[in-house]
Scaffold this active site. Structure first.
Site, mmCIF file in Angstrom:
data_model
loop_
_atom_site.group_PDB
_atom_site.id
_atom_site.type_symbol
_atom_site.label_atom_id
_atom_site.label_comp_id
_atom_site.label_asym_id
_atom_site.label_seq_id
_atom_site.Cartn_x
_atom_site.Cartn_y
_atom_site.Cartn_z
ATOM 1 N N GLU A 74 0.856 -1.191 0.000
ATOM 2 C CA GLU A 74 0.000 0.000 0.000
ATOM 3 C C GLU A 74 0.888 1.236 0.000
ATOM 4 O O GLU A 74 1.608 1.487 0.971
ATOM 5 C CB GLU A 74 -0.901 0.016 1.239
ATOM 6 C CG GLU A 74 -1.741 1.275 1.355
ATOM 7 C CD GLU A 74 -2.467 1.395 2.693
ATOM 8 O OE1 GLU A 74 -2.751 2.540 3.103
ATOM 9 O OE2 GLU A 74 -2.745 0.355 3.316
ATOM 10 N N ARG A 105 0.165 10.376 0.645
ATOM 11 C CA ARG A 105 0.495 11.448 1.582
ATOM 12 C C ARG A 105 1.595 12.359 1.057
ATOM 13 O O ARG A 105 1.920 13.372 1.697
ATOM 14 C CB ARG A 105 0.937 10.859 2.929
ATOM 15 C CG ARG A 105 -0.103 9.989 3.598
ATOM 16 C CD ARG A 105 0.415 9.441 4.903
ATOM 17 N NE ARG A 105 -0.413 8.351 5.407
ATOM 18 C CZ ARG A 105 -0.123 7.635 6.478
ATOM 19 N NH1 ARG A 105 0.981 7.887 7.171
ATOM 20 N NH2 ARG A 105 -0.924 6.652 6.871
ATOM 21 N N LYS A 126 -10.955 -1.986 6.810
ATOM 22 C CA LYS A 126 -9.741 -1.545 7.487
ATOM 23 C C LYS A 126 -10.124 -1.033 8.868
ATOM 24 O O LYS A 126 -11.059 -0.230 8.995
ATOM 25 C CB LYS A 126 -9.072 -0.432 6.681
ATOM 26 C CG LYS A 126 -7.907 0.261 7.386
ATOM 27 C CD LYS A 126 -7.333 1.362 6.513
ATOM 28 C CE LYS A 126 -6.251 2.140 7.235
ATOM 29 N NZ LYS A 126 -5.608 3.149 6.366
#
Length: 212
Positions: free
Chosen positions: A42, A46, A130
């Site tokens: 993943e 950001r 998640k």
């Protein structure tokens, strides 16, 4: 109702959550993780380098499934899909965001932190979730407590998950995998120490196998 393909939690028992400042590190990081036995990664959105990093891994490291994390808007969902992401991960789950990520056609892990949020997503047909931020939201004890009343839901806890506590999560029946940043420490990436990343990947998979 929103439904997505299942099976994301089966890609790897440990999902590395990777923050890259330099897209040039994307391929060697992915190759190191793959050499260590990891089959999914993943890359978080950001940093400005993230879209290019996703594109490079998708094109140059076909043995690993690259996903985009920290997807918080329709624009980011579109950008991740256009960059070649194979799946999406969100930190939370507003209705607009769920519609946006679902609209890409990609499988995704929607973020939840409470029982009500998990139940609301289950009503949409979403059963692979998640759990974030895991440690701050009750940790392994929380997931253990809701396994009985919500037996059809499975989770990938992230947020405060480390090499020291990953096994506690992986031992739970409603945890399919764990996500964390410890496999790709910033110091190792800055130094270009990709051998360290491979070692951490091997160690993580060994511990995961022992936990189960």
């Amino acid at each position: 109702m929103t439904t997505t393909p299942t099976g994301l939690l089966e890609l790897s028992p440990v999902l590395p959550v990777v923050v890259l400042e330099d897209a040039g590190h994307a391929v060697p990081v992915a190759e190191a993780l793959l050499a260590g036995g990891i089959r999914a990664i993943e890359l978080t959105l950001r940093t400005p380098a993230a879209p290019a990093a996703i594109e490079r891994v998708a094109k140059e490291v076909p043995g690993i499934v690259v996903g985009a994390g920290t997807v918080t808007s329709e624009r980011e969902a579109r950008l991740a899909a256009e960059s070649g992401a194979g799946f999406l991960v969100t930190p939370g789950s507003t209705d607009a965001l769920l519609d946006a990520v679902g609209g890409t056609g990609l499988p995704f892990l929607p973020g939840v932190a409470t029982v009500s949020e998990a139940m609301r997503l289950a009503e949409r047909g979403l059963t692979e979730l998640k759990f974030f931020p895991a440690e701050a939201s009750g940790g392994a004890g929380f997931l253990r407590s809701i396994a009985g009343p919500l037996p059809d839901l499975r989770f990938c806890p992230t947020g405060g998950v480390t090499a020291d506590n990953a096994a506690d999560y992986l031992a739970l029946p409603n945890v399919g995998c764990v996500g964390g940043t410890w496999l790709t420490p910033k110091a190792a990436l800055t130094a270009g120490d990709f051998a360290r990343v491979e070692t951490l990947a091997r160690d993580a998979l060994r511990s995961a196998a022992a936990a189960r």
